[in-house]
Design a protein around this motif. Structure first.
Motif, PDB file in Angstrom:
ATOM      1  N   TRP A  45       0.829  -1.210   0.000  1.00 54.83           N
ATOM      2  CA  TRP A  45       0.000   0.000   0.000  1.00 54.83           C
ATOM      3  C   TRP A  45       0.863   1.259   0.000  1.00 54.83           C
ATOM      4  N   GLN A  46       1.962   1.197   0.745  1.00 54.63           N
ATOM      5  CA  GLN A  46       2.846   2.356   0.771  1.00 54.63           C
ATOM      6  C   GLN A  46       3.485   2.578  -0.597  1.00 54.63           C
ATOM      7  N   ALA A  47       3.812   1.491  -1.299  1.00 52.61           N
ATOM      8  CA  ALA A  47       4.378   1.620  -2.650  1.00 52.61           C
ATOM      9  C   ALA A  47       3.373   2.288  -3.586  1.00 52.61           C
ATOM     10  N   ALA A  48       2.089   1.919  -3.465  1.00 44.55           N
ATOM     11  CA  ALA A  48       1.051   2.562  -4.275  1.00 44.55           C
ATOM     12  C   ALA A  48       0.949   4.045  -3.934  1.00 44.55           C
ATOM     13  N   LEU A  49       1.048   4.353  -2.643  1.00 39.42           N
ATOM     14  CA  LEU A  49       1.011   5.751  -2.213  1.00 39.42           C
ATOM     15  C   LEU A  49       2.184   6.526  -2.812  1.00 39.42           C
ATOM     16  N   ASN A  50       3.349   5.924  -2.800  1.00 40.33           N
ATOM     17  CA  ASN A  50       4.540   6.599  -3.313  1.00 40.33           C
ATOM     18  C   ASN A  50       4.495   6.789  -4.823  1.00 40.33           C
ATOM     19  N   ARG A  51       3.702   5.958  -5.513  1.00 40.01           N
ATOM     20  CA  ARG A  51       3.600   6.082  -6.972  1.00 40.01           C
ATOM     21  C   ARG A  51       2.663   7.207  -7.415  1.00 40.01           C
ATOM     22  N   LEU A  52       1.894   7.742  -6.494  1.00 43.53           N
ATOM     23  CA  LEU A  52       0.956   8.800  -6.874  1.00 43.53           C
ATOM     24  C   LEU A  52       1.720  10.023  -7.369  1.00 43.53           C
ATOM     25  N   PRO A  53       1.260  10.643  -8.443  1.00 43.24           N
ATOM     26  CA  PRO A  53       1.986  11.782  -9.006  1.00 43.24           C
ATOM     27  C   PRO A  53       1.928  13.000  -8.091  1.00 43.24           C
ATOM     28  N   ASP A  54       2.955  13.811  -8.152  1.00 45.20           N
ATOM     29  CA  ASP A  54       2.988  15.058  -7.378  1.00 45.20           C
ATOM     30  C   ASP A  54       2.232  16.130  -8.157  1.00 45.20           C
ATOM     31  N   ILE A  55       1.021  16.409  -7.719  1.00 48.91           N
ATOM     32  CA  ILE A  55       0.168  17.405  -8.371  1.00 48.91           C
ATOM     33  C   ILE A  55      -0.287  18.404  -7.312  1.00 48.91           C
ATOM     34  N   GLN A  56      -0.109  19.669  -7.589  1.00 45.11           N
ATOM     35  CA  GLN A  56      -0.506  20.714  -6.652  1.00 45.11           C
ATOM     36  C   GLN A  56      -1.927  21.170  -6.986  1.00 45.11           C
ATOM     37  N   ALA A  57      -2.830  21.055  -6.023  1.00 46.34           N
ATOM     38  CA  ALA A  57      -4.207  21.496  -6.233  1.00 46.34           C
ATOM     39  C   ALA A  57      -4.293  23.013  -6.168  1.00 46.34           C
ATOM     40  N   ASP A  58      -5.103  23.587  -7.038  1.00 42.72           N
ATOM     41  CA  ASP A  58      -5.361  25.028  -7.003  1.00 42.72           C
ATOM     42  C   ASP A  58      -6.536  25.365  -6.094  1.00 42.72           C
ATOM     43  N   ASN A  59      -7.415  24.393  -5.897  1.00 44.62           N
ATOM     44  CA  ASN A  59      -8.607  24.643  -5.093  1.00 44.62           C
ATOM     45  C   ASN A  59      -9.006  23.362  -4.370  1.00 44.62           C
ATOM     46  N   ILE A  60      -9.299  23.484  -3.084  1.00 42.41           N
ATOM     47  CA  ILE A  60      -9.708  22.344  -2.260  1.00 42.41           C
ATOM     48  C   ILE A  60     -11.053  22.666  -1.641  1.00 42.41           C
ATOM     49  N   THR A  61     -11.988  21.724  -1.742  1.00 35.33           N
ATOM     50  CA  THR A  61     -13.337  21.930  -1.212  1.00 35.33           C
ATOM     51  C   THR A  61     -13.658  20.822  -0.213  1.00 35.33           C
ATOM     52  N   LEU A  62     -13.984  21.228   1.014  1.00 39.20           N
ATOM     53  CA  LEU A  62     -14.290  20.278   2.080  1.00 39.20           C
ATOM     54  C   LEU A  62     -15.740  20.357   2.535  1.00 39.20           C
ATOM     55  N   THR A  63     -16.551  21.101   1.833  1.00 38.56           N
ATOM     56  CA  THR A  63     -17.918  21.356   2.291  1.00 38.56           C
ATOM     57  C   THR A  63     -18.983  20.826   1.335  1.00 38.56           C
ATOM     58  N   THR A  64     -18.574  20.090   0.312  1.00 36.46           N
ATOM     59  CA  THR A  64     -19.535  19.477  -0.603  1.00 36.46           C
ATOM     60  C   THR A  64     -19.496  17.965  -0.427  1.00 36.46           C
ATOM     61  N   SER A  65     -20.393  17.262  -1.113  1.00 38.29           N
ATOM     62  CA  SER A  65     -20.535  15.823  -0.880  1.00 38.29           C
ATOM     63  C   SER A  65     -19.229  15.078  -1.096  1.00 38.29           C
ATOM     64  N   ALA A  66     -18.491  15.416  -2.134  1.00 41.26           N
ATOM     65  CA  ALA A  66     -17.192  14.794  -2.381  1.00 41.26           C
ATOM     66  C   ALA A  66     -16.086  15.728  -1.905  1.00 41.26           C
ATOM     67  N   ILE A  67     -15.171  15.210  -1.094  1.00 37.99           N
ATOM     68  CA  ILE A  67     -13.973  15.961  -0.750  1.00 37.99           C
ATOM     69  C   ILE A  67     -13.191  16.148  -2.041  1.00 37.99           C
ATOM     70  N   THR A  68     -12.891  17.396  -2.401  1.00 36.41           N
ATOM     71  CA  THR A  68     -12.456  17.685  -3.766  1.00 36.41           C
ATOM     72  C   THR A  68     -11.148  18.453  -3.800  1.00 36.41           C
ATOM     73  N   ALA A  69     -10.256  18.022  -4.696  1.00 39.67           N
ATOM     74  CA  ALA A  69      -9.044  18.764  -5.041  1.00 39.67           C
ATOM     75  C   ALA A  69      -9.086  19.036  -6.536  1.00 39.67           C
ATOM     76  N   ASN A  70      -8.985  20.308  -6.909  1.00 39.39           N
ATOM     77  CA  ASN A  70      -9.077  20.692  -8.316  1.00 39.39           C
ATOM     78  C   ASN A  70      -7.816  21.420  -8.765  1.00 39.39           C
TER      79      ASN A  70
END
Length: 327
Positions: A45-70
């Motif tokens: 699982w940690q290897a899968a975590l480490n494979r995730l691409p480094d992407i910087q979100a411009d907008n994060i929303t914590l108040t809608t049905s889906a926790i969102t990074a855009n």
């Protein structure tokens, strides 16, 4: 997993207040869990975590049905494939949903539906220090932070949930005051009295001693703090409580399912006041179901195909109640 890195901010925070007493026990617990005796799949699982691409979100929303990074710009095809495959390697995803850029994690549970039922009835979380017991992958923790909590700590001993949480945190706020600790409730020091609000949602019926669980929850709260308790219940009066003979809805670890009146009495005997039943809801196969992100059996397989008002074992189908009470 470098827990000294991911928990550095939390350790500093805990040194400054009533959580300091927990810190002495917590660091050896994390060393034992994550370094000395990790789960056999933690490396994968940690290897899968480490494979995730480094992407910087411009907008994060914590108040809608889906926790969102855009992100304003669309991801490249390579980034999208890398992101989706890495997250899929952390399946099954049970609590959510999450929207990470172009990837929608359609979790088994519509946890947003539960949150929408609960949040109108609780005290404001603004500037509060919050504990979420049995938090799963942390979906509700993010919603608590979205409601203005000053600090949110979730506890759940499941290593997959921890890895899923860290995947979400990578994109939704690596420096946010939100943390998941892979510890059990009984490992939290007694009489901590450090939290303004403590949540226990979907935990009580897994406890062999439900009264002890209520006392443990109470001991986490400061005087006047609020408990938010959601659990399975049955219909009946204050003398009714179901103890399954073996499984309930194919779950082995279900011990006691009280009526609402019985649970209110338990809360009173545990020393809570201002006890209120604020929601009663029958779980549907729209709220809990198999998806491409959780391909195993779900609620539809756990109900009697001839009578969906009963579990496959013949017990009343899942009915969930939410109580709010004060220490």
């Amino acid at each position: 997993m470098d827990f000294f890195k991911i928990y550095q901010d939390l350790f500093q925070y805990m040194k400054q207040g009533p959580l300091n007493r927990w810190l002495d026990n917590l660091i050896p617990q994390l060393e034992q869990r994550l370094l000395e005796n990790p789960h056999g799949d933690l490396g994968r699982w940690q290897a899968a975590l480490n494979r995730l691409p480094d992407i910087q979100a411009d907008n994060i929303t914590l108040t809608t049905s889906a926790i969102t990074a855009n992100k304003a710009e669309a991801l490249s095809e390579a980034e999208l494939v890398q992101l989706t495959s890495g997250l899929m390697a952390l399946s099954p995803w049970r609590k959510g949903p999450f929207q990470l850029f172009d990837t929608y994690i359609n979790t088994e549970w519509h946890s947003d539906w539960k949150w929408d039922r609960v949040v109108p009835h609780i005290s404001s979380l603004k500037n509060r220090v919050v504990l979420d017991v049995g938090c799963g992958s942390g979906y509700h923790c993010w919603r608590m932070l979205g409601e203005g909590a000053d600090r949110v700590i979730g506890i759940d001993p499941n290593y997959l949930f921890l890895t899923q949480f860290e995947a979400i945190k990578k994109y939704c706020g690596p420096k946010s005051p939100i943390h998941l600790l892979p510890v059990k409730m009984e490992e939290v020091p007694s009489n901590l009295e450090a939290f303004d609000t403590t949540f226990s949602m979907g935990v009580l019926y897994h406890r062999r001693s439900p009264i002890d669980h209520l006392l443990e929850l109470k001991s986490t709260l400061r005087k006047g703090g609020e408990l938010v308790l959601e659990t399975l219940v049955i219909e009946g009066d204050n003398e009714q409580c179901l103890m399954p003979e073996d499984r309930y809805a194919m779950m082995r670890n279900v011990w006691f399912i009280p009526s609402c009146d019985t649970l209110a009495l338990w809360l009173k005997r545990a020393g809570f006041k201002d006890i209120k039943l604020v929601d009663l809801n029958r779980t549907t196969t729209e709220e809990q179901r198999a998806t491409e992100w959780m391909t195993y059996q779900s609620l539809n397989s756990f109900l009697d195909p001839e009578d969906p008002a009963k579990t496959i074992e013949g017990y009343p189908a899942p009915l969930r109640a939410t109580f709010v009470a004060t220490k």
